[in-house]
Design a protein around this motif. Sequence first.
Motif, PDB file in Angstrom:
ATOM      1  N   SER A   2       8.202  -7.132   5.504  1.00 12.67           N
ATOM      2  CA  SER A   2       8.515  -5.883   6.217  1.00 12.67           C
ATOM      3  C   SER A   2       8.509  -6.128   7.712  1.00 12.67           C
ATOM      4  N   ILE A  39       3.768  -5.672   5.582  1.00 14.21           N
ATOM      5  CA  ILE A  39       3.602  -5.746   4.133  1.00 14.21           C
ATOM      6  C   ILE A  39       4.018  -7.156   3.729  1.00 14.21           C
ATOM      7  N   TYR A  90       1.370 -16.624   1.282  1.00 16.18           N
ATOM      8  CA  TYR A  90       1.938 -15.275   1.408  1.00 16.18           C
ATOM      9  C   TYR A  90       3.238 -15.363   2.202  1.00 16.18           C
ATOM     10  N   ARG A 131       4.516  -1.440  -9.089  1.00 13.04           N
ATOM     11  CA  ARG A 131       4.121  -2.002  -7.798  1.00 13.04           C
ATOM     12  C   ARG A 131       2.620  -1.847  -7.637  1.00 13.04           C
ATOM     13  N   PHE A 140      -0.437  -2.479  -4.810  1.00 11.30           N
ATOM     14  CA  PHE A 140      -0.724  -2.751  -3.397  1.00 11.30           C
ATOM     15  C   PHE A 140      -2.219  -2.999  -3.216  1.00 11.30           C
ATOM     16  N   GLU A 149       4.119 -10.344   0.484  1.00  9.25           N
ATOM     17  CA  GLU A 149       4.061 -10.666  -0.929  1.00  9.25           C
ATOM     18  C   GLU A 149       3.316 -11.981  -1.115  1.00  9.25           C
ATOM     19  N   THR A 206       2.969  -7.592  -7.000  1.00  9.14           N
ATOM     20  CA  THR A 206       1.882  -7.307  -6.062  1.00  9.14           C
ATOM     21  C   THR A 206       2.345  -7.452  -4.617  1.00  9.14           C
ATOM     22  N   ARG A 207       1.898  -6.520  -3.787  1.00 11.66           N
ATOM     23  CA  ARG A 207       2.126  -6.587  -2.352  1.00 11.66           C
ATOM     24  C   ARG A 207       0.786  -6.404  -1.637  1.00 11.66           C
TER      25      ARG A 207
END
Length: 562
Positions: A557, A542, A553, A422, A424, A544, A445-446
């Motif tokens: 969350s 959050i 995007y 992960r 970020f 993605e 990727t976040r």
Amino acid sequence: MRRLSMKDALRAAALSVVLVAAPVLAGAGQAGDAELGRTLYWEGIGADGQPVTGVTQGDVQVTGAQFSCVNCHRPSGFGTSEGGNYVPPIIGSVLFQTKTPNRNRIFKDLYQEVQPPGFWARVRQPRMRPAYDDVLLARALRDGFDAGGHELDPIMPRYDLSAADVANLSAYLKTLSDEIDPGVTARDIHFATIIGPDADPAEADAMLRTMELFFEWLNKDTEGDTHNPTFSPNYRSNFISAYRYWQLHVWRLDGPPETWRAQLEAKYAEQPVFATISGLVEGPWDEIGTFCDDNRLPCIFPNAELPTPGEGRYGYSVYFNRGLVLEAEALGLYLGDQQAPPSRIVQIHGTGPQGTRPAQAFEETMAMVFGDTAIETVTYEDEAGLRVALAKHGDAETLVIWPQDAAEAVAVLADATPAAARIFLPSATQTSAVKAFSPDMIARTRLVWPYDAPDSYHPRKFRIRGWMHSRRLDVTHPRIQLQTYYALTMAEFGLMHVINDFYRDYMIEIIEHEAENELNPGTHPELALGPGQRFASKGAFIAELAPDKRVGYRVVSEWIVP
């Protein structure tokens, strides 16, 4: 010894009452200390250095620290309205003069806010009263009766004040909002916008073009109204004295941040402004924020990624959010809320403030959430340093990166393709990352996303875009331009409520009061301020990367509020 007549006896009795009462009515004729009065007004601390005490709602014991004057009557002294309660102005020019109805001054309370019927009835009461003096002020503060002998609202505390306290407070109230602030003339009101030396030129041009068109539109409206003074005898024509032409000054800074203060002082000395609106600065706002605070100059919603740290009680810069520090704290809470805690977290950050400040905030949040969970923190100086750091630590289960230069970091990541499960990144990397990353990198990727979700609905957003398109304004940088429009709108609404009481503190108080109304341009889920608050949006998502979406995007969350 001569026997007293009945008249002499009554006269002596009356004199004894006066002498006994004299300490209670103290403050009359006593010179007050305005600075000590300020301490009492702001902090509830009396002349003896101790918090004053009092009673509210008849029997609730309070201290000055809980119920200081500024909490309700505000820094300007103009009061407020909240929850159906009306707090009147107590500035010296109002308090120490005979009260007469002032329709302009209560206009916002009468017509521009939704209030219960009881509130309307109280505000509309044409109650007259004589001017206060220190004796009548003491009675109001201690016993709860105004200068005309009418009982004050029970919410107003009845304080146990000494003679010196009353005299000091009286002296301070006479200084509150006693002179119109700089930047205002009989015809014009001056504003500035501040652009830092590292600001993106295209973003700066988009912001400035939005501001120029807004000023032009507003001034045309002003010209039409002021040239037809009888156009509406019962409404806007009553406020002709409040109209001003808006003048925009562009303050461009150069050189390192430590030189900005001197540049700002020179520009302000050349042309004082009433406030600064919007603005665009890469990196910390600290030097500008200190300048604004020291000059009591409102700096309204700049586009800043590193606002001055801390909530800054009653500071003069008002921001959209806490920027990168907010993103770091939200990420820490998000990781802490996962069912399976990360086994290995590596944080890589640049050595400049865009890297160090969020990195520190992330470490502190993770320590609070995970306790003893270790976080490996690695710093880098330049592009080569970032490549070395990724080569050594790119296999971490969770990789968090706070770059000094977002575009540079994305290019390095796209080339290095670290193996972390992960990754970020901060929100500033979104535009370049969705274009540069491979499908595999995109999947891992976040982003921390302190803005609104792409599918949210804000009616005002469509009205603003219509306004922009009708003026042939190219919307090349939507977030910057919508945020700029919001800052301009808040300045406009602030002055609309201020009428012709051109006091900066009062304008900021109106902005605090109005921020939560339906003026959101769609950049953030919610915008709201309260007394002394300086960050209108409090959380982040959050997200993605989503190349298949027009915006690039997708939120994954709930809204996270540190």
